[in-house]
Design a protein around this motif. Structure first.
Motif, PDB file in Angstrom:
ATOM      1  N   LYS A 117       7.559   2.674  -6.700  1.00  0.00           N
ATOM      2  CA  LYS A 117       8.817   1.979  -6.464  1.00  0.00           C
ATOM      3  C   LYS A 117       8.444   0.635  -5.871  1.00  0.00           C
ATOM      4  O   LYS A 117       7.673   0.562  -4.923  1.00  0.00           O
ATOM      5  N   ARG A 118       8.990  -0.413  -6.436  1.00  0.00           N
ATOM      6  CA  ARG A 118       8.491  -1.736  -6.065  1.00  0.00           C
ATOM      7  C   ARG A 118       8.699  -2.038  -4.594  1.00  0.00           C
ATOM      8  O   ARG A 118       7.784  -2.480  -3.909  1.00  0.00           O
ATOM      9  N   SER A 119       9.903  -1.767  -4.095  1.00  0.00           N
ATOM     10  CA  SER A 119      10.190  -2.134  -2.713  1.00  0.00           C
ATOM     11  C   SER A 119       9.220  -1.455  -1.770  1.00  0.00           C
ATOM     12  O   SER A 119       8.729  -2.050  -0.817  1.00  0.00           O
ATOM     13  N   VAL A 120       8.923  -0.202  -2.071  1.00  0.00           N
ATOM     14  CA  VAL A 120       8.027   0.539  -1.193  1.00  0.00           C
ATOM     15  C   VAL A 120       6.611  -0.009  -1.287  1.00  0.00           C
ATOM     16  O   VAL A 120       5.939  -0.224  -0.280  1.00  0.00           O
ATOM     17  N   LEU A 121       6.189  -0.242  -2.497  1.00  0.00           N
ATOM     18  CA  LEU A 121       4.832  -0.749  -2.682  1.00  0.00           C
ATOM     19  C   LEU A 121       4.659  -2.061  -1.943  1.00  0.00           C
ATOM     20  O   LEU A 121       3.672  -2.268  -1.215  1.00  0.00           O
ATOM     21  N   GLN A 122       5.632  -2.928  -2.085  1.00  0.00           N
ATOM     22  CA  GLN A 122       5.500  -4.224  -1.433  1.00  0.00           C
ATOM     23  C   GLN A 122       5.491  -4.079   0.077  1.00  0.00           C
ATOM     24  O   GLN A 122       4.746  -4.758   0.769  1.00  0.00           O
ATOM     25  N   GLU A 123       6.297  -3.160   0.550  1.00  0.00           N
ATOM     26  CA  GLU A 123       6.353  -3.005   1.989  1.00  0.00           C
ATOM     27  C   GLU A 123       5.049  -2.452   2.532  1.00  0.00           C
ATOM     28  O   GLU A 123       4.538  -2.916   3.557  1.00  0.00           O
ATOM     29  N   VAL A 124       4.517  -1.461   1.856  1.00  0.00           N
ATOM     30  CA  VAL A 124       3.257  -0.885   2.327  1.00  0.00           C
ATOM     31  C   VAL A 124       2.161  -1.934   2.292  1.00  0.00           C
ATOM     32  O   VAL A 124       1.393  -2.083   3.242  1.00  0.00           O
ATOM     33  N   LEU A 125       2.118  -2.684   1.233  1.00  0.00           N
ATOM     34  CA  LEU A 125       1.068  -3.690   1.122  1.00  0.00           C
ATOM     35  C   LEU A 125       1.225  -4.750   2.200  1.00  0.00           C
ATOM     36  O   LEU A 125       0.251  -5.270   2.732  1.00  0.00           O
ATOM     37  N   ASN A 126       2.467  -5.046   2.527  1.00  0.00           N
ATOM     38  CA  ASN A 126       2.716  -6.051   3.552  1.00  0.00           C
ATOM     39  C   ASN A 126       2.350  -5.566   4.932  1.00  0.00           C
ATOM     40  O   ASN A 126       1.741  -6.267   5.718  1.00  0.00           O
ATOM     41  N   GLN A 127       2.754  -4.335   5.205  1.00  0.00           N
ATOM     42  CA  GLN A 127       2.572  -3.847   6.569  1.00  0.00           C
ATOM     43  C   GLN A 127       1.145  -3.434   6.842  1.00  0.00           C
ATOM     44  O   GLN A 127       0.656  -3.579   7.948  1.00  0.00           O
ATOM     45  N   LYS A 128       0.515  -2.867   5.853  1.00  0.00           N
ATOM     46  CA  LYS A 128      -0.838  -2.367   6.081  1.00  0.00           C
ATOM     47  C   LYS A 128      -1.825  -3.312   5.421  1.00  0.00           C
ATOM     48  O   LYS A 128      -2.247  -3.089   4.292  1.00  0.00           O
ATOM     49  N   GLN A 129      -2.133  -4.364   6.119  1.00  0.00           N
ATOM     50  CA  GLN A 129      -3.006  -5.356   5.522  1.00  0.00           C
ATOM     51  C   GLN A 129      -4.420  -4.835   5.332  1.00  0.00           C
ATOM     52  O   GLN A 129      -5.206  -5.403   4.590  1.00  0.00           O
ATOM     53  N   THR A 130      -4.754  -3.752   6.017  1.00  0.00           N
ATOM     54  CA  THR A 130      -6.120  -3.248   5.897  1.00  0.00           C
ATOM     55  C   THR A 130      -6.311  -2.420   4.634  1.00  0.00           C
ATOM     56  O   THR A 130      -7.446  -2.138   4.261  1.00  0.00           O
ATOM     57  N   PHE A 131      -5.243  -2.029   4.017  1.00  0.00           N
ATOM     58  CA  PHE A 131      -5.379  -1.185   2.837  1.00  0.00           C
ATOM     59  C   PHE A 131      -6.048  -1.958   1.710  1.00  0.00           C
ATOM     60  O   PHE A 131      -5.619  -3.049   1.363  1.00  0.00           O
ATOM     61  N   ARG A 132      -7.073  -1.366   1.174  1.00  0.00           N
ATOM     62  CA  ARG A 132      -7.786  -2.073   0.124  1.00  0.00           C
ATOM     63  C   ARG A 132      -7.641  -1.389  -1.227  1.00  0.00           C
ATOM     64  O   ARG A 132      -7.639  -2.030  -2.255  1.00  0.00           O
ATOM     65  N   SER A 133      -7.573  -0.086  -1.208  1.00  0.00           N
ATOM     66  CA  SER A 133      -7.584   0.623  -2.480  1.00  0.00           C
ATOM     67  C   SER A 133      -6.305   1.428  -2.635  1.00  0.00           C
ATOM     68  O   SER A 133      -5.799   2.007  -1.674  1.00  0.00           O
ATOM     69  N   LEU A 134      -5.791   1.441  -3.825  1.00  0.00           N
ATOM     70  CA  LEU A 134      -4.600   2.237  -4.078  1.00  0.00           C
ATOM     71  C   LEU A 134      -4.908   3.710  -3.925  1.00  0.00           C
ATOM     72  O   LEU A 134      -4.175   4.468  -3.312  1.00  0.00           O
ATOM     73  N   LYS A 135      -6.035   4.078  -4.501  1.00  0.00           N
ATOM     74  CA  LYS A 135      -6.356   5.492  -4.550  1.00  0.00           C
ATOM     75  C   LYS A 135      -6.732   6.026  -3.179  1.00  0.00           C
ATOM     76  O   LYS A 135      -6.341   7.135  -2.812  1.00  0.00           O
ATOM     77  N   GLN A 136      -7.502   5.231  -2.432  1.00  0.00           N
ATOM     78  CA  GLN A 136      -8.024   5.774  -1.188  1.00  0.00           C
ATOM     79  C   GLN A 136      -7.159   5.466   0.019  1.00  0.00           C
ATOM     80  O   GLN A 136      -7.266   6.134   1.039  1.00  0.00           O
ATOM     81  N   ASP A 137      -6.326   4.457  -0.079  1.00  0.00           N
ATOM     82  CA  ASP A 137      -5.515   4.105   1.086  1.00  0.00           C
ATOM     83  C   ASP A 137      -4.026   4.308   0.849  1.00  0.00           C
ATOM     84  O   ASP A 137      -3.379   5.061   1.554  1.00  0.00           O
ATOM     85  N   VAL A 138      -3.527   3.649  -0.167  1.00  0.00           N
ATOM     86  CA  VAL A 138      -2.076   3.630  -0.328  1.00  0.00           C
ATOM     87  C   VAL A 138      -1.539   5.005  -0.696  1.00  0.00           C
ATOM     88  O   VAL A 138      -0.613   5.515  -0.079  1.00  0.00           O
TER      89      VAL A 138
END
Lengths: 652, 459
Positions: free
Chosen positions: B216-237
């Motif tokens: 879901k776009r809104s969620v993806l954008q929010e997670v990416l925004n808030q968790k700047q340390t996340f690097r990988s979709l598979k391992q972090d997000v």
């Protein structure tokens, strides 16, 4: 191809639909009075026979707008109308054919490997030129947004654009069908069989046009048409052949059905198709969006009802998610949820459908040269046929659809598109609010008066209206107990039980086989209904009849709560002629209890027929009272409500 | 259908050395003489998804891929390419293009995926459940056919490590737990709240993440925004979303608050009734039951979101080109068992020989082989289960078994190649013997040399 198809044209039954479904780009020559005629005729004629003369045995076939109107419109137009395909064809053939060089597309996918960049043929170079010119910064501005601090936002480079948007140009050129698929855009029919089908249709139309032209103008016209025929015939063969050596696999994949709006609206299935009529079933299957594998062993009496192999339809429909252009995403989602069983219950299904329609109307814009009310009706028809494929419509939904269609048909032609759309949206909103929500409130007000302190109320399954009554009575502080009767395989009562217990209502939960015992304690039976028919028969979740019968035998009053929009003028005496068959596996298997699922191995036994009925008909004798938004009525008064209700729906 | 597609065509992967190089990024590695990226693009094209964003790692590879796409897909797809710096990871790549995402749902596909599963199925499952994320899983492919004992040694070293521990609910629709990769040996920790909400959880290790997600776009954008340390979709997000599915305080603030806000603003009793009616009618998943609380009515509203899975059926082919082993496996499968993906028509001998290819006398090309355009073979050669690229010159008496030979390779007389991958422009002089080798682009193998299980590249 031609000699085989030719005789069919004469006897083609689709001819009768000519009057209603005009070709998409019909010119101004379409008779005006056809427009002015139709809005008034279909809905009115819809009503009159059933309202006036209702014999108890007559089961009037439910009417479909498209059917009716096609019957109603006189057949006098064809010569006029049939000219237009001819015009279209001759118009198309003017399109410059030389703009494409078929050889360029010979093997775009295999041919362009990176190593070959130096030695590429002139063809790709030209195309890369197109790509190069298309290489511009995308229209989205690069900076100026609130950016995440770390990574700099990236400029998107458009490296490849789809430039040929004219539909059907490629077809004429006869180049590779992969490119065909893209070029066609909105009108797309990418797959092999479908392409040829479309071609056949085009051919057929052209031939018809030829005949009409011959009649009208004599020999001159037919000469033109014949040349058109020859051309299309050639074109239709070329892509097929090329496709064959291009890719076997791809053709398989693209074999998914995709039918254009035009095809679909012509083929709206009759809502009550008899599924034991094999020829019609075959036809319906061909145009179906949802792949339908029928269960082999069907119970003898219920052969006329559709029953499909469970578990094959959902994955198949899911696969086509992106390919169904003709179905609006909102409608698609609703259909998917019907099919998966995520939404059930007459009101909820109806509301979900109407909301999906609202969404699709919001995003709708009528194409040029088309009247909004006609095109939108056609669109709606295609949505409805899609929904029917997902799950047979309930009567409430049928009524709601009829309402929406009559609203569309009655839109004044003077309205602008946006006005018409807002008008429609508010009408649908009004329907949801008045006919469902407010109706429920009125029903609750009425029914609560029937709940006294110390009552033991019995309900079966999970009915939204009954639930609201119970909750409201509890809020009023009445002291009563609820018996929830439930049955496999759906066990819908459990959710109701959970919600009632959450509110602090004391409940008894029992299965249907214990109903004769518990009925002795019960003082009132409240039941929901999927529909109430004109002879007072209550059409509801299977098991309702049983509960009502036991209650009647024990002298307990049976009160049916049903909104008036679910009433129907049909008369039904048994549960056979109109019903819905559920998944037969659901009865055979018990979820979560592997140890008693030993019937699995005999599920395919030829002598075994499993019947999972969804609805049943409760005779009016067992019903003491029906509570509707028009008040509390005896079942014999249903025809009055039907008449009055319909009247106001038409007249507004 | 309001979906936007992002193809993550990574740069040059370390695992694929020496096959990848500056000139040949990972996504342009040939599979059955077609860049691997084309399989994804064509899969999307078949699903009628023609508006794509391709994200490429590394500025220099960006140009190559851009050129290739603009040549191969002009008039077929509308592709936009964005280049991101290397080593930002998949999440970083999405972060970089986040403001270009506008549709309500985003489909993220890895560029190295070779499969025949319709992405529409994933998208439909996503929509049906109104999920925050839907991931596609497929069963782990059996690496290497049994008869290729030569590559068996490699299997054993590669196999552990690519285990995923995946927890599913009993209907196999929801994702309850995910741990990727190496953590297998350690204990796994499953949240109590999820377990008690679901009741039963199925833990599986035989599933592979196909790197095809619907977000879901809104969620993806929010997670990416808030968790700047996340690097990988598979391992972090993905693990983050899965972990927080029953207490998504942070998460859905944006998305859900909007909806809730609307409902509260409206204040209309009707609307509340309407939404309740709909909610009551739909069969609740464990999420909704949990949100309702033990007695049907929780004291405070619990926020939840759904993480779904789409399990591809076993009959479908699905593989990712993320190792050299996978590279040769996929090449073999695409011309062998999963030949329908390749898009080529096979001859009666079950092989594909380009009409312009020239075969010497007594040369045999066995089934499940592919011979590219303009390649020449000398006399008495034998090719089995191999892919040979374009414009290769192969001398006499050459044996090629179970190998992949890219374009413009020159092979001298009497060479024997087994289970190897030979990149473009390699020169094999006479009587070279290669077994289980990988040879980087432009390498010259001297006459008579013998290599076994080595990876050779030009210095």
């Amino acid at each position: 191809m031609e000699p085989r198809r030719a005789p069919r044209i004469v006897i083609d039954p689709k001819v009768r639909q000519v009057g209603f479904f005009a070709p998409p780009d019909r010119s101004q020559s379409v008779p005006l009075h056809q427009n002015s005629n139709s809005p008034s005729s279909p809905p009115l004629s819809d009503l009159s026979p059933s309202g006036n003369s209702l014999s108890p045995v007559m089961i009037p076939p439910p009417r479909h707008l498209s059917d009716l109107s096609s019957r109603a419109v006189p057949v006098g137009f064809p010569p006029n109308r049939l000219l237009s395909p001819l015009q279209r064809f001759s118009g198309e053939s003017v399109i410059p054919v030389g703009s494409y060089n078929p050889s360029e597309f010979a093997s775009p996918s295999v041919g362009d490997f990176f190593e070959d960049k130096n030695a590429r043929s002139p063809g790709p170079r030209r195309r890369s030129g197109v790509g190069g010119s298309g290489k511009f910064a995308s229209s989205l501005p690069a900076g100026g947004f609130e950016l995440p601090p770390e990574v700099k936002p990236k400029r998107l480079t458009t490296v490849s654009v789809v430039s040929n948007l004219q539909p059907n140009v490629n077809e004429k050129v006869g180049e590779q069908s992969i490119d065909n698929q893209d070029g066609r855009g909105a009108n797309s029919k990418p797959l092999k069989e479908k392409t040829s089908k479309a071609e056949r249709r085009a051919l057929q139309e052209a031939q018809r046009a030829a005949k009409a032209a011959a009649k009208a103008e004599g020999n001159a016209g037919s000469g033109v048409a014949n040349s058109v025929n020859a051309k299309t015939g050639k074109a239709s063969k070329a892509p097929v052949q090329k496709k064959d050596n291009a890719s076997v696999a791809a053709s398989e994949k693209r074999g998914g059905e995709r039918v254009t709006d035009k095809d679909r609206k012509k083929d709206v299935p009759h809502p009550r198709m008899q599924f034991d009529d094999t020829s019609r079933v075959e036809k319906a299957k061909k145009r179906a969006v949802v792949k339908q594998t029928e269960v082999r062993n069907r119970v003898e009496l219920f052969r006329h009802l559709p029953q499909y192999e469970h578990g094959t339809r959902l994955p198949d429909l899911e696969k086509k998610f992106f390919r169904l252009n003709s179905v609006h995403p909102a409608v698609y989602k609703v259909g998917l949820r019907y099919l998966a069983g995520d939404i059930s219950g007459g009101n909820a299904r109806c509301i979900a459908m109407l909301q999906a329609f609202q969404e699709s109307i919001m995003e709708y814009s009528s194409p040029k040269e088309k009247a909004l009310n006609r095109d939108l009706t056609a669109k709606l028809n295609s949505y409805v046929s899609f929904l029917i494929e997902c799950r047979p419509l309930s009567i409430s939904m049928g009524n709601a659809i009829k309402f929406v269609k009559s609203r569309i048909a009655n839109l004044p032609l003077t309205l602008s598109e946006s006005e018409a759309k807002t008008n429609l949206l508010s009408e649908i909103n009004k329907f949801i609010n008045e006919k469902i929500i407010l109706a429920d409130k009125v029903i609750v007000q009425h029914a609560v008066t029937k709940v006294r302190d110390g009552d033991v109320l019995l309900t079966y399954g999970s009915s939204s209206a009954v639930e609201m009554i119970l909750l409201h009575a509890h809020e009023l502080g009445k002291k009563f107990r609820v018996v929830i009767v439930d049955a496999r395989p759906k066990l819908e009562g459990r959710l109701l039980l959970r919600r009632l217990l959450g509110k602090g209502i004391s409940c008894t939960y029992i299965h249907l086989n214990g109903v004769s015992y518990i009925m002795g304690q019960v003082t009132r039976v409240f039941l929901g209904a999927s529909s109430v028919l004109a002879n007072g028969t209550v059409y509801s979740r299977v098991g309702t009849a049983c509960v009502a019968m036991v209650a009647n035998a024990c002298g307990v009053p049976v009160i049916v709560c049903c909104e008036a929009y679910k009433f129907h003028e049909r008369v039904q005496l048994d549960s056979i002629c109109c019903n819905e068959l559920g998944d037969s596996d659901a009865i055979l298997k018990v979820q979560g209890r592997e140890e008693i699922n030993d019937l699995k191995d005999i599920a395919n036994d030829e002598n075994l027929q499993v019947l999972n009925l969804t609805y049943d008909a409760t005779p009016s004798d067992y019903v003491s009272m029906i509570i509707t938004d028009y008040g509390m009525i005896p079942p014999t008064s249903v025809p009055v409500i039907v008449r009055e209700f319909r009247k106001d729906q038409i007249l507004i | 259908m309001d979906f936007q597609v992002v193809v993550l065509a990574g740069g040059s992967s370390k695992k694929l050395l020496p096959l990848v190089s500056k000139d040949v990024p990972k996504s342009l590695l040939p599979v059955a003489n077609r860049p691997v990226l084309s399989y994804v693009l064509e899969l999307l094209e078949q699903s009628n998804l023609k508006d794509l964003i391709v994200v490429v790692e590394g500025e220099d590879t960006d140009g190559l891929i851009e050129n290739w796409i603009s040549e191969a897909y002009v008039d077929r797809l509308h592709v936009q390419v964005a280049a991101v710096p290397e080593e930002v990871g998949t999440a970083g790549a999405l972060r970089a293009i986040t403001h270009h995402l506008t549709a309500s749902d985003i489909l993220v596909v890895s560029g190295d995926l070779v499969c025949d599963i319709s992405p529409g199925a994933v998208a439909a499952a996503h929509r049906r459940h109104d999920a925050v994320v839907t991931a596609m899983f497929c069963s782990v492919p059996v690496t290497g056919p049994p008869e290729s004992g030569s590559s068996g040694g490699k299997d054993k070293t590669k196999k552990p490590g690519c285990y995923n521990i995946v927890g599913l609910d009993l209907t196999e629709q929801f994702l309850l737990y995910i741990a990727a990769g190496m953590e297998v040996e350690k204990d796994i920790k499953v949240q109590k709240s999820i377990l008690s909400a679901v009741g039963k959880m199925e833990i599986r290790a035989d599933l592979m993440d196909a790197h095809l997600y619907a977000f879901k776009r809104s969620v993806l954008q929010e997670v990416l925004n808030q968790k700047q340390t996340f690097r990988s979709l598979k391992q972090d997000v993905l693990p983050y979303l899965v972990k927080t599915q029953l207490r998504s305080e942070i998460l859905l603030n944006g998305a859900q608050a909007e909806e809730n806000g609307n409902e509260k603003d409206a204040f209309s009793n009707n609307k509340v009734m309407l939404s309740q009616l709909l909610a009551n009618a739909s069969t609740p998943s464990f999420h909704e039951l949990y949100a309702l609380g033990p007695n049907g009515f929780a004291p405070a509203e619990r926020k939840i979101h759904k993480c779904c899975v789409y399990l591809a059926s076993k009959s479908k082919y699905c593989a990712r080109l993320n190792s050299i082993q996978a590279f040769s496996d996929i090449n073999r499968d695409v011309i062998g068992d999963a030949s329908h993906i390749s898009g080529c028509s096979f001859s009666v001998h079950n092989n594909v020989i380009h009409p312009s290819a020239v075969l010497g006398s007594k040369t045999t090309v066995g089934p499940q082989c592919m011979l590219g355009e303009g390649s020449q073979m000398g006399d008495k050669c034998s090719v089995k289960r191999s892919v040979i690229g374009r414009h290769c010159r192969i001398g006499s008496n050459v044996k090629v078994v179970n190998s992949v030979i890219m374009n413009h390779v020159t092979i001298g007389d009497g060479c024997s190649i087994q289970g190897s991958v030979i990149s473009s422009n390699v020169q094999l002089q006479e009587r070279a013997v290669l077994k289980d080798c990988q040879i980087g682009a432009g390498f010259v193998v001297t006459a008579g040399s013998e290599y076994k299980g080595e990876s050779l590249a030009r210095k």
